[in-house]
Write an enzyme that holds these catalytic residues in place. Structure first.
Site, PDB file in Angstrom:
ATOM      1  N   GLY A  20       0.851  -1.204   0.000  1.00  0.00           N
ATOM      2  CA  GLY A  20       0.000   0.000   0.000  1.00  0.00           C
ATOM      3  C   GLY A  20       0.878   1.243   0.000  1.00  0.00           C
ATOM      4  O   GLY A  20       1.390   1.628   1.053  1.00  0.00           O
ATOM      5  N   ALA A  21       1.077   1.835  -1.185  1.00  0.00           N
ATOM      6  CA  ALA A  21       2.002   2.973  -1.303  1.00  0.00           C
ATOM      7  C   ALA A  21       1.256   4.308  -1.273  1.00  0.00           C
ATOM      8  O   ALA A  21       1.578   5.227  -2.018  1.00  0.00           O
ATOM      9  CB  ALA A  21       2.847   2.832  -2.566  1.00  0.00           C
ATOM     10  N   LEU A  24       0.416   6.898   4.162  1.00  0.00           N
ATOM     11  CA  LEU A  24       0.963   6.250   5.359  1.00  0.00           C
ATOM     12  C   LEU A  24       2.060   5.248   4.995  1.00  0.00           C
ATOM     13  O   LEU A  24       3.101   5.166   5.657  1.00  0.00           O
ATOM     14  CB  LEU A  24      -0.177   5.564   6.126  1.00  0.00           C
ATOM     15  N   GLY A  25       1.841   4.477   3.936  1.00  0.00           N
ATOM     16  CA  GLY A  25       2.850   3.514   3.479  1.00  0.00           C
ATOM     17  C   GLY A  25       4.136   4.236   3.102  1.00  0.00           C
ATOM     18  O   GLY A  25       5.240   3.808   3.445  1.00  0.00           O
ATOM     19  N   ALA A 137       0.306  12.336   7.744  1.00  0.00           N
ATOM     20  CA  ALA A 137       0.977  12.367   6.438  1.00  0.00           C
ATOM     21  C   ALA A 137      -0.046  12.627   5.349  1.00  0.00           C
ATOM     22  O   ALA A 137      -1.184  12.161   5.443  1.00  0.00           O
ATOM     23  CB  ALA A 137       1.681  11.043   6.181  1.00  0.00           C
ATOM     24  N   LYS A 193      -9.550   5.157  18.729  1.00  0.00           N
ATOM     25  CA  LYS A 193      -9.259   5.845  17.459  1.00  0.00           C
ATOM     26  C   LYS A 193     -10.525   5.867  16.593  1.00  0.00           C
ATOM     27  O   LYS A 193     -10.832   6.871  15.946  1.00  0.00           O
ATOM     28  CB  LYS A 193      -8.110   5.109  16.758  1.00  0.00           C
ATOM     29  N   ASN A 197     -12.314   9.099  14.866  1.00  0.00           N
ATOM     30  CA  ASN A 197     -12.572   9.168  13.421  1.00  0.00           C
ATOM     31  C   ASN A 197     -14.062   9.321  13.126  1.00  0.00           C
ATOM     32  O   ASN A 197     -14.449  10.057  12.220  1.00  0.00           O
ATOM     33  CB  ASN A 197     -12.027   7.923  12.711  1.00  0.00           C
ATOM     34  N   GLU A 276     -13.680   5.227   3.680  1.00  0.00           N
ATOM     35  CA  GLU A 276     -13.697   4.119   4.649  1.00  0.00           C
ATOM     36  C   GLU A 276     -14.907   4.217   5.586  1.00  0.00           C
ATOM     37  O   GLU A 276     -14.904   3.630   6.663  1.00  0.00           O
ATOM     38  CB  GLU A 276     -12.389   4.130   5.443  1.00  0.00           C
TER      39      GLU A 276
HETATM   40  O1  KPL Z   1      -7.200  10.027  11.483  1.00  0.00           O
HETATM   41  C1  KPL Z   1      -7.686  11.005  10.973  1.00  0.00           C
HETATM   42  C2  KPL Z   1      -8.076  10.903   9.543  1.00  0.00           C
HETATM   43  O2  KPL Z   1      -8.041  11.894   8.822  1.00  0.00           O
HETATM   44  O3  KPL Z   1      -8.410   9.783   9.122  1.00  0.00           O
HETATM   45  C3  KPL Z   1      -7.923  12.259  11.786  1.00  0.00           C
HETATM   46  C4  KPL Z   1      -7.722  11.942  13.247  1.00  0.00           C
HETATM   47  C5  KPL Z   1      -9.286  12.789  11.552  1.00  0.00           C
HETATM   48  C6  KPL Z   1      -6.886  13.306  11.461  1.00  0.00           C
HETATM   49  O4  KPL Z   1      -7.057  13.883  10.221  1.00  0.00           O
END
Ligand code: KPL
Length: 312
Positions: A20-21, A24-25, A137, A193, A197, A276
Site C-alpha cells: 500500500g504505497a 501512510l505507506g 501524512a 481511534k 474518526n 472508509e
Molecule cells: O485520522 C484522521 C483521519 O483523517 O483519518 C484524523 C484523526 C481525523 C486526522 O485527520
C-alpha cells in the site's frame, strides 16, 4: 530442535515490506533504513524504484527511493506492513500471503474496525497485529509526501501468534526512528481511534472543511452529542466504560490539534476515491443494530457520505 523461525537467516536491520504505497505507506518506507525496506507492487507498472520527496515536520526536503520488491524475491521480509485502504486489504493480502512464510508478522494500519477482524479470522495461524498511529501524512501530489506532524504508533497482537511476535515487530518498526510503543490492549486503542474518526471524518467530508472548522458548524453542533451517546453505549458493550461527554472532548481535542488538516475521508471524496465510512460510522451503526442500541446518527452519516461518494 530449531524452530522454523530461528532456522531462517535474518539480516540486520529487519526487512519490512510495505503493501500500500499511499501516504501512510510512503511515510513508513521513507523512514525505514535503506536496504531493509520495499514496496510490494500491486500494479504491473510498479517496477524499479518508487521515488518521491519527503517534506519532514521541520520543512526539510529529502529525496526517497524505495525499491518495488516482489514478496517472493530472495529477501523474504521479516515483517509486512499493510497500509492499504480498509476495503482493499483482504484482496491485497490474499494475493501476497501465498508468497510469504507462515511466520511473517502482518501489521495492519487500517482506519476503523472490521477489516482487521476479517484478516485475523481468515489467517488464524499467522501472526496478525494491528497498529494505531497519530503520525500525520498527506500527498499533495504524486511525487510529494508531507510528514505533517510527528506522532506516535502503538502496536499489538490481534491473535496469539501476533502477540508472540509483538516485541520483534516493535523493534522492526522502531528501526525507522519513529516513536513506536508495544500496546497490550490494541483492541481498546482501536476503539478509541474509531470514536475519534467517527466524530471528525464524516463531518469534514459532508461540510467539506478542514478538521478544526467542524467545531463551529451548526450541522456538527446539532448531531455530535447524540453521536457520542450512540458510540458510548456501544463501547460499554465492548468493555470500555466511557461517558459520551468524554468522547466529545477527545474528538474536539483531536480536531483542534489537527485543525488545518484535511481528514482522510474528505480527501477521498475530493479525489473521487471510495471512503472508509463502512469501517467507521458504518461499522458502529451495524454493531449498534446487532446489540439493539440506537444508531440513528451513525446511520445517517454513513448514508450521507456514501451518497457523496456516489456523486463525486
Ligand atoms: O485520522 C484522521 C483521519 O483523517 O483519518 C484524523 C484523526 C481525523 C486526522 O485527520
Amino acid at each position: 530442535m530449531a524452530s522454523p523461525e530461528s532456522s531462517v537467516h535474518r539480516p540486520d536491520p529487519p526487512v519490512c515490506l510495505v503493501l500500500g504505497a499511499g501516504a501512510l505507506g510512503r511515510l513508513w518506507a521513507a523512514y525505514l533504513p535503506d536496504n531493509s525496506r520495499g514496496f510490494i507492487p500491486r500494479k504491473r507498472d510498479q517496477t524499479g524504484h518508487c521515488r518521491y520527496a519527503l517534506v519532514t515536520p521541520t520543512g526539510e526536503i529529502r529525496p526517497v527511493n524505495v525499491p518495488w520488491r516482489q514478496p517472493a524475491s530472495p529477501d523474504i521480509p521479516d515483517c509486512l506492513l499493510v497500509t492499504t485502504k480498509a476495503q482493499d486489504t483482504l484482496t491485497a493480502l490474499t494475493d501476497v500471503l501465498q508468497h510469504l512464510l507462515p511466520q511473517t508478522p502482518i501489521v495492519l494500519f487500517q482506519n476503523g474496525m472490521g477489516s482487521q477482524q476479517v484478516v485475523a479470522a481468515q489467517w488464524p495461524d499467522r501472526p496478525v497485529l494491528a497498529a494505531v498511529t497519530t503520525e500525520g501524512a498527506n500527498r499533495p501530489d504524486a511525487d510529494t509526501l508531507i510528514h505533517a506532524g510527528l506522532g506516535e504508533t502503538w502496536v499489538g497482537g490481534l491473535n496469539p501468534a501476533g502477540c508472540k511476535a509483538q516485541s520483534r515487530v516493535v523493534t522492526a518498526l522502531a528501526s525507522s526512528g519513529l516513536i513506536v510503543h508495544s500496546e497490550p490492549d490494541i483492541a481498546q486503542r482501536l476503539l478509541r481511534k474509531l470514536a475519534v474518526n467517527a466524530g471528525i471524518n464524516p463531518f469534514t467530508a459532508i461540510i467539506d472543511c478542514p478538521n478544526g472548522d467542524i467545531l463551529k458548524q451548526p450541522f456538527y453542533l446539532e448531531h455530535i452529542d447524540e453521536l457520542c451517546r450512540e458510540i458510548a453505549a456501544l463501547m460499554h458493550h465492548k468493555g470500555w466504560q466511557v461517558a459520551a461527554s468524554e468522547l466529545r472532548q477527545q474528538i474536539e481535542q483531536v480536531a483542534r490539534t489537527t485543525a488545518k488538516n484535511t481528514s482522510s475521508m474528505r480527501s477521498d471524496i475530493i479525489n473521487g476515491r471510495v471512503t472508509e465510512i463502512r469501517f467507521i460510522n458504518g461499522w458502529i451503526a451495524q454493531e449498534c443494530q446487532r446489540h439493539h442500541l440506537p444508531s440513528r446518527v451513525n446511520h445517517m452519516l454513513t448514508t450521507w457520505v456514501q451518497d457523496l461518494s456516489a456523486i463525486a
